[in-house]
Design a protein around this motif. Sequence first.
Motif, PDB file in Angstrom:
ATOM      1  N   LEU A  84       0.951  -1.227  -0.167  1.00  0.00           N
ATOM      2  CA  LEU A  84       0.075   0.093  -0.087  1.00  0.00           C
ATOM      3  C   LEU A  84       0.937   1.443  -0.214  1.00  0.00           C
ATOM      4  N   ILE A  85       2.160   1.150   0.085  1.00  0.00           N
ATOM      5  CA  ILE A  85       3.278   2.222  -0.246  1.00  0.00           C
ATOM      6  C   ILE A  85       3.806   2.106  -1.268  1.00  0.00           C
ATOM      7  N   GLY A  86       3.720   2.827  -2.094  1.00  0.00           N
ATOM      8  CA  GLY A  86       4.399   2.891  -3.620  1.00  0.00           C
ATOM      9  C   GLY A  86       5.831   3.207  -3.467  1.00  0.00           C
ATOM     10  N   ARG A  87       6.736   2.820  -4.610  1.00  0.00           N
ATOM     11  CA  ARG A  87       8.172   3.319  -4.662  1.00  0.00           C
ATOM     12  C   ARG A  87       8.358   4.616  -4.403  1.00  0.00           C
ATOM     13  N   ASP A  88       7.380   5.497  -4.537  1.00  0.00           N
ATOM     14  CA  ASP A  88       7.582   6.762  -4.815  1.00  0.00           C
ATOM     15  C   ASP A  88       7.274   7.384  -3.250  1.00  0.00           C
ATOM     16  N   GLY A  89       6.671   6.485  -2.469  1.00  0.00           N
ATOM     17  CA  GLY A  89       6.436   6.792  -0.980  1.00  0.00           C
ATOM     18  C   GLY A  89       4.848   7.336  -0.983  1.00  0.00           C
ATOM     19  N   ALA A  90       3.944   6.979  -2.283  1.00  0.00           N
ATOM     20  CA  ALA A  90       2.689   7.562  -2.191  1.00  0.00           C
ATOM     21  C   ALA A  90       2.043   6.419  -1.176  1.00  0.00           C
ATOM     22  N   ILE A  91       0.912   6.843  -0.507  1.00  0.00           N
ATOM     23  CA  ILE A  91       0.390   5.914   0.055  1.00  0.00           C
ATOM     24  C   ILE A  91      -1.138   5.699  -0.214  1.00  0.00           C
ATOM     25  N   ASP A  92      -1.576   4.459  -0.389  1.00  0.00           N
ATOM     26  CA  ASP A  92      -3.050   4.141  -0.911  1.00  0.00           C
ATOM     27  C   ASP A  92      -3.897   4.386   0.178  1.00  0.00           C
ATOM     28  N   LEU A  93      -4.496   5.571   0.231  1.00  0.00           N
ATOM     29  CA  LEU A  93      -5.147   6.009   1.538  1.00  0.00           C
ATOM     30  C   LEU A  93      -6.784   4.920   1.721  1.00  0.00           C
ATOM     31  N   PRO A  94      -7.140   4.950   0.621  1.00  0.00           N
ATOM     32  CA  PRO A  94      -8.607   4.024   1.060  1.00  0.00           C
ATOM     33  C   PRO A  94      -8.112   2.699   1.022  1.00  0.00           C
ATOM     34  N   GLY A  95      -7.207   2.110   0.227  1.00  0.00           N
ATOM     35  CA  GLY A  95      -6.592   0.765   0.607  1.00  0.00           C
ATOM     36  C   GLY A  95      -6.321   0.557   2.070  1.00  0.00           C
ATOM     37  N   LEU A  96      -5.578   1.666   2.746  1.00  0.00           N
ATOM     38  CA  LEU A  96      -5.083   1.525   3.997  1.00  0.00           C
ATOM     39  C   LEU A  96      -6.159   1.368   4.836  1.00  0.00           C
ATOM     40  N   GLU A  97      -7.177   2.318   4.848  1.00  0.00           N
ATOM     41  CA  GLU A  97      -8.163   2.843   5.770  1.00  0.00           C
ATOM     42  C   GLU A  97      -9.041   1.330   5.748  1.00  0.00           C
ATOM     43  N   LYS A  98      -9.162   0.652   4.688  1.00  0.00           N
ATOM     44  CA  LYS A  98      -9.983  -0.660   4.633  1.00  0.00           C
ATOM     45  C   LYS A  98      -9.216  -1.719   5.372  1.00  0.00           C
ATOM     46  N   ALA A  99      -7.889  -1.808   4.927  1.00  0.00           N
ATOM     47  CA  ALA A  99      -6.943  -2.885   5.460  1.00  0.00           C
ATOM     48  C   ALA A  99      -6.883  -2.892   6.987  1.00  0.00           C
ATOM     49  N   LEU A 100      -6.943  -1.798   7.509  1.00  0.00           N
ATOM     50  CA  LEU A 100      -6.716  -1.716   8.981  1.00  0.00           C
ATOM     51  C   LEU A 100      -7.500  -2.512   9.828  1.00  0.00           C
ATOM     52  N   ALA A 101      -8.725  -2.623   9.149  1.00  0.00           N
ATOM     53  CA  ALA A 101      -9.840  -3.641  10.112  1.00  0.00           C
ATOM     54  C   ALA A 101      -9.321  -5.277  10.249  1.00  0.00           C
ATOM     55  N   ASP A 102      -8.164  -5.290   9.436  1.00  0.00           N
ATOM     56  CA  ASP A 102      -7.665  -6.836   9.459  1.00  0.00           C
ATOM     57  C   ASP A 102      -6.370  -6.772  10.413  1.00  0.00           C
ATOM     58  N   LEU A 103      -5.908  -5.679  10.762  1.00  0.00           N
ATOM     59  CA  LEU A 103      -4.696  -5.372  11.451  1.00  0.00           C
ATOM     60  C   LEU A 103      -4.935  -5.751  13.160  1.00  0.00           C
ATOM     61  N   ASP A 104      -4.066  -6.694  13.362  1.00  0.00           N
ATOM     62  CA  ASP A 104      -4.278  -7.142  14.904  1.00  0.00           C
ATOM     63  C   ASP A 104      -2.665  -6.921  15.506  1.00  0.00           C
ATOM     64  N   ILE A 105      -2.504  -5.923  16.313  1.00  0.00           N
ATOM     65  CA  ILE A 105      -1.460  -5.583  17.130  1.00  0.00           C
ATOM     66  C   ILE A 105      -1.363  -5.926  18.553  1.00  0.00           C
ATOM     67  N   ASP A 106      -0.345  -6.516  19.106  1.00  0.00           N
ATOM     68  CA  ASP A 106      -0.193  -7.012  20.316  1.00  0.00           C
ATOM     69  C   ASP A 106       1.124  -6.775  20.854  1.00  0.00           C
ATOM     70  N   PHE A 107       1.294  -6.892  22.165  1.00  0.00           N
ATOM     71  CA  PHE A 107       2.737  -6.502  22.688  1.00  0.00           C
ATOM     72  C   PHE A 107       2.852  -7.617  23.479  1.00  0.00           C
ATOM     73  N   THR A 108       3.829  -8.386  23.567  1.00  0.00           N
ATOM     74  CA  THR A 108       4.308  -9.364  24.451  1.00  0.00           C
ATOM     75  C   THR A 108       5.580  -9.035  25.224  1.00  0.00           C
ATOM     76  N   GLY A 109       6.004  -9.815  26.026  1.00  0.00           N
ATOM     77  CA  GLY A 109       7.451  -9.536  26.661  1.00  0.00           C
ATOM     78  C   GLY A 109       8.789  -9.078  25.627  1.00  0.00           C
TER      79      GLY A 109
END
Length: 241
Positions: A60-85
Amino acid sequence: MSSQYGLLMNIPDIIIAIDGKSSTGKSSFARLIAKEFSFLYLDSGALYRCVTLFAIERGLIGRDGAIDLPGLEKALADLDIDFTGDGARIGGRLVEDEIRSLEVSSHVSPVSAIPFVRRFVDEKLHAFGAGRRVVMDGRDIGTTVFPDAEIKIFMTAEEKTRARRRFDEMAAAGGNPVFEEVLANLLERDYMDSHREVSPLTLAPDAFILDNSDMTIGEELAWIRGLIQGKLDIKDAGLCR
Ligand code: DC
């Protein structure tokens, strides 16, 4: 009973917010505070780094650094972040080293400037901070995320000292960093983080400034103990937990 650096101190459940520029030693300091006073530590920058790594891996980030905003907003629903030791995890996978790479570092500032990314991260930070006994480091913890934090610290250190710290971290993680590139990336991020529209890095009026260019970690701990004691009016610093 005494801690590694002095007598133990009983402190109530509060939020300690640590903000400052890149590589000022915020994480090491916050980790030490967490250990010393039995607080939960949360590295908010790691959350922005996880979102950035996730965006890179999803293409979702192009070689020129451009970010696919609609793509990222949609994909965030799948992002599961956690912290362990042992560090940050995405969908259970340990990504602690990957999120510190120069590639992630060079895209994280623009990603963290996106309003829906900030909302996503802020929600997680609030959930982590709900129990209050927490020390959190970042750029906008004392100004935006927890403006009611009882203790606010703004960390700073000389540019070259900060670049050297980041360089050493990357080399220790097995990378092959170039000092000039690390310094340039750091200065660029400082600029972007302080000039973006949403929640830029600024000094909260009630924050205490800590310049640790020439301080040892033991001196930093003595400093915070004095600050907490004075601010919360704790009379007996010798009390044990
Ligand atoms: O602290 P760090 O270098 O790991 O942070 C990575 C990036 O995340 C940094 O460029 C700015 C951003 N950040 C932010 O915008 N707000 C925070 N509270 C923490 C980090």
